[in-house]
Write a protein that holds these residues in place. Structure first.
Motif, mmCIF file in Angstrom:
data_model
loop_
_atom_site.group_PDB
_atom_site.id
_atom_site.type_symbol
_atom_site.label_atom_id
_atom_site.label_comp_id
_atom_site.label_asym_id
_atom_site.label_seq_id
_atom_site.Cartn_x
_atom_site.Cartn_y
_atom_site.Cartn_z
ATOM 1 N N LEU A 90 20.466 6.946 9.330
ATOM 2 C CA LEU A 90 20.752 7.611 8.056
ATOM 3 C C LEU A 90 22.128 8.240 8.178
ATOM 4 C CD1 LEU A 90 19.967 8.792 5.258
ATOM 5 C CD2 LEU A 90 18.927 10.718 6.489
ATOM 6 N N ALA A 91 23.088 7.740 7.412
ATOM 7 C CA ALA A 91 24.462 8.241 7.470
ATOM 8 C C ALA A 91 24.573 9.555 6.700
ATOM 9 C CB ALA A 91 25.422 7.212 6.892
ATOM 10 N N GLY A 92 25.118 10.596 7.390
ATOM 11 C CA GLY A 92 25.306 11.893 6.747
ATOM 12 C C GLY A 92 26.527 11.904 5.845
ATOM 13 N N ASN A 93 26.735 13.027 5.154
ATOM 14 C CA ASN A 93 27.820 13.138 4.174
ATOM 15 C C ASN A 93 29.209 12.997 4.797
ATOM 16 O OD1 ASN A 93 26.034 13.498 2.043
ATOM 17 N ND2 ASN A 93 25.977 15.731 2.302
ATOM 18 N N GLU A 94 29.354 13.367 6.084
ATOM 19 C CA GLU A 94 30.661 13.285 6.748
ATOM 20 C C GLU A 94 30.877 11.940 7.446
ATOM 21 O OE1 GLU A 94 32.898 15.706 6.436
ATOM 22 O OE2 GLU A 94 31.438 16.777 5.193
ATOM 23 N N ALA A 95 29.905 11.066 7.373
ATOM 24 C CA ALA A 95 29.988 9.786 8.082
ATOM 25 C C ALA A 95 30.880 8.792 7.336
ATOM 26 C CB ALA A 95 28.598 9.196 8.271
ATOM 27 N N ASN A 96 31.297 7.765 8.077
ATOM 28 C CA ASN A 96 32.082 6.675 7.498
ATOM 29 C C ASN A 96 31.478 5.366 7.997
ATOM 30 O OD1 ASN A 96 34.110 5.203 6.188
ATOM 31 N ND2 ASN A 96 35.488 5.348 7.963
ATOM 32 N N PRO A 97 30.293 5.004 7.522
ATOM 33 C CA PRO A 97 29.571 3.849 8.061
ATOM 34 C C PRO A 97 30.238 2.519 7.716
ATOM 35 C CG PRO A 97 28.446 4.677 6.118
ATOM 36 C CD PRO A 97 29.547 5.664 6.423
ATOM 37 N N SER A 98 30.205 1.601 8.684
ATOM 38 C CA SER A 98 30.757 0.262 8.439
ATOM 39 C C SER A 98 29.752 -0.591 7.668
ATOM 40 C CB SER A 98 31.105 -0.417 9.769
ATOM 41 O OG SER A 98 29.957 -0.494 10.608
ATOM 42 N N ILE A 99 28.482 -0.270 7.792
ATOM 43 C CA ILE A 99 27.433 -0.913 7.000
ATOM 44 C C ILE A 99 26.473 0.179 6.534
ATOM 45 C CG2 ILE A 99 27.541 -3.196 8.083
ATOM 46 C CD1 ILE A 99 25.260 -2.390 9.884
ATOM 47 N N GLY A 100 25.713 -0.071 5.490
ATOM 48 C CA GLY A 100 24.808 0.940 4.960
ATOM 49 C C GLY A 100 25.545 1.912 4.041
ATOM 50 N N LYS A 101 24.781 2.834 3.450
ATOM 51 C CA LYS A 101 25.343 3.792 2.512
ATOM 52 C C LYS A 101 24.995 5.219 2.918
ATOM 53 C CE LYS A 101 25.015 0.604 -1.430
ATOM 54 N NZ LYS A 101 24.446 0.402 -2.790
ATOM 55 N N ILE A 102 25.908 6.129 2.627
ATOM 56 C CA ILE A 102 25.672 7.540 2.917
ATOM 57 C C ILE A 102 24.451 8.023 2.143
ATOM 58 C CG2 ILE A 102 26.606 9.879 2.587
ATOM 59 C CD1 ILE A 102 29.375 8.730 3.176
ATOM 60 N N GLY A 103 23.572 8.724 2.835
ATOM 61 C CA GLY A 103 22.397 9.304 2.196
ATOM 62 C C GLY A 103 21.208 8.386 2.088
ATOM 63 N N ALA A 104 21.329 7.158 2.565
ATOM 64 C CA ALA A 104 20.218 6.198 2.478
ATOM 65 C C ALA A 104 19.886 5.664 3.869
ATOM 66 C CB ALA A 104 20.587 5.041 1.548
ATOM 67 N N VAL A 105 18.611 5.594 4.190
ATOM 68 C CA VAL A 105 18.194 5.035 5.471
ATOM 69 C C VAL A 105 18.503 3.538 5.473
ATOM 70 C CG1 VAL A 105 16.247 4.545 6.989
ATOM 71 C CG2 VAL A 105 16.386 6.753 5.811
ATOM 72 N N HIS A 106 19.205 3.114 6.516
ATOM 73 C CA HIS A 106 19.580 1.696 6.622
ATOM 74 C C HIS A 106 18.840 1.054 7.791
ATOM 75 C CE1 HIS A 106 22.124 -1.873 6.286
ATOM 76 N NE2 HIS A 106 22.178 -1.856 7.612
ATOM 77 N N THR A 107 18.320 -0.141 7.559
ATOM 78 C CA THR A 107 17.683 -0.923 8.611
ATOM 79 C C THR A 107 18.543 -2.152 8.887
ATOM 80 O OG1 THR A 107 15.470 -0.196 7.953
ATOM 81 C CG2 THR A 107 15.607 -2.187 9.307
ATOM 82 N N GLU A 108 18.864 -2.359 10.158
ATOM 83 C CA GLU A 108 19.751 -3.469 10.535
ATOM 84 C C GLU A 108 19.108 -4.285 11.645
ATOM 85 O OE1 GLU A 108 23.165 -5.882 10.416
ATOM 86 O OE2 GLU A 108 22.612 -4.217 9.080
ATOM 87 N N LYS A 109 19.122 -5.617 11.495
ATOM 88 C CA LYS A 109 18.679 -6.481 12.579
ATOM 89 C C LYS A 109 19.725 -6.425 13.684
ATOM 90 C CE LYS A 109 15.912 -9.694 9.812
ATOM 91 N NZ LYS A 109 15.715 -11.105 9.404
ATOM 92 N N GLU A 110 19.284 -6.009 14.872
ATOM 93 C CA GLU A 110 20.231 -5.775 15.968
ATOM 94 C C GLU A 110 19.818 -6.517 17.241
ATOM 95 O OE1 GLU A 110 22.052 -1.358 15.078
ATOM 96 O OE2 GLU A 110 20.237 -1.489 16.309
ATOM 97 N N THR A 111 20.801 -6.659 18.096
ATOM 98 C CA THR A 111 20.575 -7.208 19.431
ATOM 99 C C THR A 111 20.749 -6.086 20.447
ATOM 100 O OG1 THR A 111 21.412 -9.393 18.812
ATOM 101 C CG2 THR A 111 21.350 -8.878 21.164
#
Length: 364
Positions: A176-197
């Motif tokens: 979950l990206a906070g207000n000060e974050a700069n995520p490369s994927i996903g959106k601030i304020g929303a829980v993001h699920t990513e398929k990862e290795t």
């Protein structure tokens, strides 16, 4: 080439991080930015060695033993250490020491002893503990191969004669990206699920900074999740002493005579002979009493080293023969090893083998 350039080449053979904690290795005297006109290789840096460097126009001395072992509080020329350092500084000569970094190298001091004695297929007698680490990290599946390649390039995933070793698992990561974050994927304020290795690689401990730098550079995440753990796996590339086999077994006296001749030893002090054939040989250049138990555990027939005290010969306990051939004698061919190495690495550069006598022990 500069002193720093030569230092990097020497660290390829014997990384300073591999030295023992008590030791003093690396550049001891001089400026790493200085241009090197010539290299003089020696076992010890004494005044006569500095004089030889001056006469040969060598402004870098590569020494096995460090001339400065403990801190210098004054430079008045009151002892041989101070006089050497003062003369080197006065003549703009740098001094670089290898010592236990080279002792712990699989291609260092003990490998050279094995070569001279004809000990075949040697491996490390006492592997250095805590030198293998494991990195576990997580990345989007599409980035996994790029990140692994970057890690491999930085030196991760090397096991003996194999490279690019790793283990991967696929799963799902959440954040979950906070207000000060700069995520490369996903959106601030929303829980993001990513398929990862999940990527797992091991590495030698001195490469940690370079490997983490490669990970951060290759990864797209603002905050890279990773963990590092120290493994207890035996490190076959770093450690003290070596043990291997003779091509043809010898009688004990015959082998000791062979050692005396090949190692130019004036005297061989040894424990009780056992009347057995010698086939499996352990060696450790310099003061090696601490490795007696390891040589016994490894079922060596004989252990070649130096500086054994009277009561330490009792530790043979009829399990092997202990042979003390002298400190200088066990390490003398280290100079040849370094000259050969530097000559191959920097051909057409002035690399000289010191002819100065530095063995402080004389025999009547």
């Amino acid at each position: 080439m500069t002193v720093k350039d030569i230092s990097k080449i020497l660290e390829e053979l014997a990384p300073l991080a591999h030295a023992e904690d008590f030791d003093n290795v690396g550049l001891l005297v001089g400026d790493q930015k200085m241009t090197v006109s010539g290299i003089l290789v020696t076992l010890d840096t004494l005044e006569n060695v500095v004089d030889e460097a001056i006469s040969k126009k060598c402004n870098l001395i590569v020494s096995f033993h460090p001339i400065i072992f403990s801190g210098l509080k004054k430079l008045t020329g009151s002892n041989y250490v101070q006089r050497v350092v003062m003369k080197a500084i006065a003549n703009n000569i740098a001094i670089y020491s290898m010592h236990t970094a080279l002792d712990n190298s699989k291609n260092g001091v003990n490998a050279k002893i094995c070569e001279v004695l004809g000990v075949q297929n040697p491996h490390i007698l006492i592997p250095k503990a805590g030198t293998i680490k494991k990195l576990t990290t997580y990345a989007p599946i599409k980035e996994a191969e790029t990140i692994k390649s970057a890690l491999f390039k930085a030196g991760a995933g090397e096991i003996g004669n194999y490279s690019n070793c790793s283990f991967s698992l696929e799963g799902q990561g959440t954040f979950l990206a906070g207000n000060e974050a700069n995520p490369s994927i996903g959106k601030i304020g929303a829980v993001h699920t990513e398929k990862e290795t999940q990527i797992n690689v091991i590495f030698s401990f001195e490469k940690e900074a370079a490997i983490l730098s490669a990970l951060f550079d290759a990864h797209s995440y603002e905050e890279v999740a990773y963990e590092i753990s120290v493994l207890q796996n035996v490190n076959q590339d770093i450690g003290m002493g070596m043990i291997g086999m003779l091509k043809t077994e010898m009688d004990e006296v015959e082998f000791l005579q062979h050692v005396k001749k090949k190692m130019n030893a004036s005297v061989v002090r040894h424990s009780e002979l056992l009347g057995k054939k010698v086939k499996k040989v352990a060696v450790l250049g310099g003061s090696g009493a601490f490795a007696i138990s390891a040589a016994k555990k490894a079922k060596a027939d004989i252990f070649i080293t130096a500086d054994l005290k009277y009561h330490q010969f009792f530790e043979a306990e009829k399990q092997l023969v202990l042979a003390d051939i002298g400190h200088f004698e066990t390490e003398q061919f280290t100079k040849d090893l370094l000259v050969d190495y530097l000559t191959k690495k920097i051909p057409n550069f002035a690399v000289s083998l010191s002819k100065s006598k530095t063995n402080p022990i004389k025999y009547l």
